[in-house]
Design a protein around this motif. Structure first.
Motif, mmCIF file in Angstrom:
data_model
loop_
_atom_site.group_PDB
_atom_site.id
_atom_site.type_symbol
_atom_site.label_atom_id
_atom_site.label_comp_id
_atom_site.label_asym_id
_atom_site.label_seq_id
_atom_site.Cartn_x
_atom_site.Cartn_y
_atom_site.Cartn_z
ATOM 1 N N ASP A 171 -4.644 0.738 -9.417
ATOM 2 C CA ASP A 171 -5.688 0.354 -10.370
ATOM 3 C C ASP A 171 -6.386 -0.952 -10.027
ATOM 4 O O ASP A 171 -7.530 -1.172 -10.435
ATOM 5 C CB ASP A 171 -5.088 0.247 -11.782
ATOM 6 N N GLU A 172 -5.688 -1.845 -9.308
ATOM 7 C CA GLU A 172 -6.251 -3.156 -9.004
ATOM 8 C C GLU A 172 -6.201 -3.380 -7.497
ATOM 9 O O GLU A 172 -5.119 -3.406 -6.925
ATOM 10 C CB GLU A 172 -5.452 -4.272 -9.706
ATOM 11 N N PRO A 173 -7.338 -3.546 -6.863
ATOM 12 C CA PRO A 173 -7.340 -3.798 -5.408
ATOM 13 C C PRO A 173 -6.506 -5.024 -5.064
ATOM 14 O O PRO A 173 -6.526 -6.028 -5.771
ATOM 15 C CB PRO A 173 -8.824 -4.056 -5.100
ATOM 16 N N PRO A 176 0.801 -1.228 0.000
ATOM 17 C CA PRO A 176 0.000 0.000 0.000
ATOM 18 C C PRO A 176 0.833 1.277 0.000
ATOM 19 O O PRO A 176 0.325 2.356 -0.310
ATOM 20 C CB PRO A 176 -0.812 -0.120 1.301
ATOM 21 N N LEU A 177 2.117 1.143 0.343
ATOM 22 C CA LEU A 177 3.007 2.303 0.418
ATOM 23 C C LEU A 177 3.621 2.662 -0.933
ATOM 24 O O LEU A 177 4.129 3.776 -1.116
ATOM 25 C CB LEU A 177 4.120 1.995 1.428
ATOM 26 N N LEU A 178 3.569 1.755 -1.889
ATOM 27 C CA LEU A 178 4.261 1.966 -3.167
ATOM 28 C C LEU A 178 3.791 3.197 -3.930
ATOM 29 O O LEU A 178 4.622 3.910 -4.510
ATOM 30 C CB LEU A 178 4.151 0.711 -4.028
ATOM 31 N N PRO A 179 2.476 3.500 -3.995
ATOM 32 C CA PRO A 179 2.084 4.734 -4.696
ATOM 33 C C PRO A 179 2.728 5.989 -4.114
ATOM 34 O O PRO A 179 3.135 6.882 -4.860
ATOM 35 C CB PRO A 179 0.554 4.746 -4.542
ATOM 36 N N TYR A 180 2.823 6.052 -2.794
ATOM 37 C CA TYR A 180 3.486 7.195 -2.171
ATOM 38 C C TYR A 180 4.961 7.264 -2.561
ATOM 39 O O TYR A 180 5.478 8.334 -2.911
ATOM 40 C CB TYR A 180 3.346 7.129 -0.649
#
Length: 497
Positions: free
Chosen positions: A202-204, A108-112
């Protein structure tokens, strides 16, 4: 849902990078004993890498002891950096990046990370609190790889046999799949981070449970062959920092000495609660009596039947085939009553848990019982959708008295006697804002369910399950403390303690 923007209210730990007045360039040399053949696709002999292109992420935790450990590690990294350049690299403390509970699960941290560092960085390097880094050597190692391509680097682990903690993945040939030993540090190139960040947005994320993070991260990156496998980097090591091999070859290592946390906590400060039931009185309880019961000064067996020969205490909750939430909450309430000694620590275990109480006493010396400490092997549920962390019960759940007081005072209760106790406790702690503190020295499964190289640099505290093993022999091999074992604990290279 994750957005294209960074987390709101980030508390970034570290120093923002600015343009260097002086650049320090490191090249991967093409000669010497450590060089690799020109046919190796990942060797870029003339590739140059600036220290400013690396972002370090310490996989830190919010408990005060672990914050101090992470701060020391960050200070060491920045001290090394200042000898090489006028501007330090970014060093982030994972626990301080946001209030999102799921950050420790990395994905979950990768987009940041992509949003914040994708333009000016080349590598994200993850490391644990006890991971020592030789900065110059690490930059030289990373410079061997084309930073414009997707790379997933680390020290590879593999399973000897299919295991429940990995959902029996690769059952026909478990050793074929490699995943990183986080203690050695691991790295993602920015092109890979960018692609994975888009995928996360884009993909949960599909998995409800986070059990063995290092294996699950590797599976997500590999993506059934659509992404890169882990590339083995021999310079990422888990040997003691002062070993000859480390001194000559390694960019990372583990500390030779444990942190100075003081004397082990007294036996008088620890109360052990064993969950059992009538049908296991003659099968499992004798194993505890043959192995670790003698090391606990205060211990009670809680059952659905009072058996004076053990003795067991009927806790007043009917036995359930699974869950045991009613029994566990009754234990928590009894711990705060006058029926048991007034101790600082409560340990809740199953009747098929194998545990070293002396090693646990050493571990607990690092923690402040006046704080609400909830310690064990951390799992997660629904972390990408606002879920929660919890201590998996089989490896042992450790609570400070303050944590138990807050739990009971909150009024949090089981929704049924057979609800999963560890997960209900996780929900309660999450609602109270009390963190779960992870130690990989607790194990939900048997020794054979873990990679040999992973256990090689541990002094484990617990294992769980008697299935297809001789539990007494397992205890004697892995957890029994004679004089040599105690000395080994004090000299352990693995210092989650």
């Amino acid at each position: 849902m994750l957005s294209n923007k960074p987390h709101v209210g980030h508390k970034v730990a570290g120093c923002w990078l600015v343009l260097f007045l002086f650049h320090i360039n490191f090249s991967a040399g093409s000669s010497g004993k450590g060089s690799q053949s020109q046919d190796d696709m990942h060797v870029i002999h003339n590739n140059q890498l600036d220290l400013r292109e690396i972002v370090f992420v310490l996989q830190s935790q919010s408990n005060s002891y672990h914050v101090r450990q992470a701060e020391r590690r960050r200070a060491d990294l920045l001290k090394q950096a200042h000898t090489l350049t006028e501007e330090p690299p970014m060093v982030l403390l994972l626990h301080s990046l946001s209030d999102n509970e799921g950050d420790w699960s990395i994905l979950p941290l990768l987009p940041y990370l992509s949003y914040s560092f994708g333009k000016n960085s080349s590598w994200i390097v993850f490391l644990e609190e006890e991971t020592n880094v030789k900065m110059t050597k690490l930059v030289q190692v990373l410079a061997k790889f084309d930073k414009n391509k997707e790379w997933f680097l680390g020290k590879p682990l593999h399973d000897e046999e299919s295991t429940i903690i990995h959902h029996y993945a690769f059952a026909e040939n478990p050793s074929v799949f490699k995943y990183p030993d986080f203690a050695a540090a691991w790295a993602l190139s920015i092109p890979l981070v960018a692609r994975l960040a888009n995928k996360v947005r884009d993909e949960p994320l599909k998995s409800d449970f986070t059990i063995d993070l290092k294996h699950e991260v590797a599976l997500y990156i590999w993506d059934n062959g659509n992404g890169p496998p882990l590339t083995a980097v021999p310079e990422l090591c888990t040997e003691p920092e002062d070993s000859p091999h480390t001194l000559s070859h390694c960019a990372t290592s583990l500390s030779s000495k444990p942190p100075l946390c003081g004397e082990p906590v007294n036996k008088e400060d620890v109360f052990v609660a064993v969950k059992t039931c009538r049908k296991f009185h003659s099968e499992r309880v004798p194993v505890i009596k043959k192995t670790w019961e003698k090391d606990a000064l205060f211990l009670e067996y809680y059952s659905d039947h009072a058996d004076p020969s053990i003795p067991t205490i009927n806790i007043g909750v009917p036995n359930t085939e699974r869950g045991h939430c009613g029994k566990t909450f009754a234990i928590l309430q009894r711990f705060l009553s006058s029926s048991v000694p007034d101790t600082k620590w409560l340990i809740v275990v199953d009747d098929d848990t194998l545990i070293s109480i002396p090693r646990l006493q050493v571990l607990l010396s690092c923690y402040n019982p006046a704080e609400p400490v909830c310690l064990g092997e951390r799992y997660g549920y629904g972390l990408s959708q606002g879920g929660y962390s919890y201590i998996t019960g089989g490896g042992g759940m450790v609570f400070s008295r303050e944590a138990v007081v807050r739990l009971i005072d909150s009024g949090c209760k089981c929704y049924s006697n057979d609800a999963p106790d560890d997960m209900v406790l996780g929900m309660c702690l999450n609602a109270l804002g009390l963190p779960i503190t992870h130690s990989p020295l607790f194990h939900q499964a048997r020794p054979e369910d873990y990679a040999k190289d992973f256990l090689a640099h541990q002094v484990p505290i617990s294992f769980h399950k008697h299935w297809n093993i001789d539990p007494v022999a397992v205890f004697n091999k892995w957890l029994k403390d004679d004089l040599a074992a105690s000395d080994g604990l004090n000299k352990s290279a693995k210092t989650e303690l």
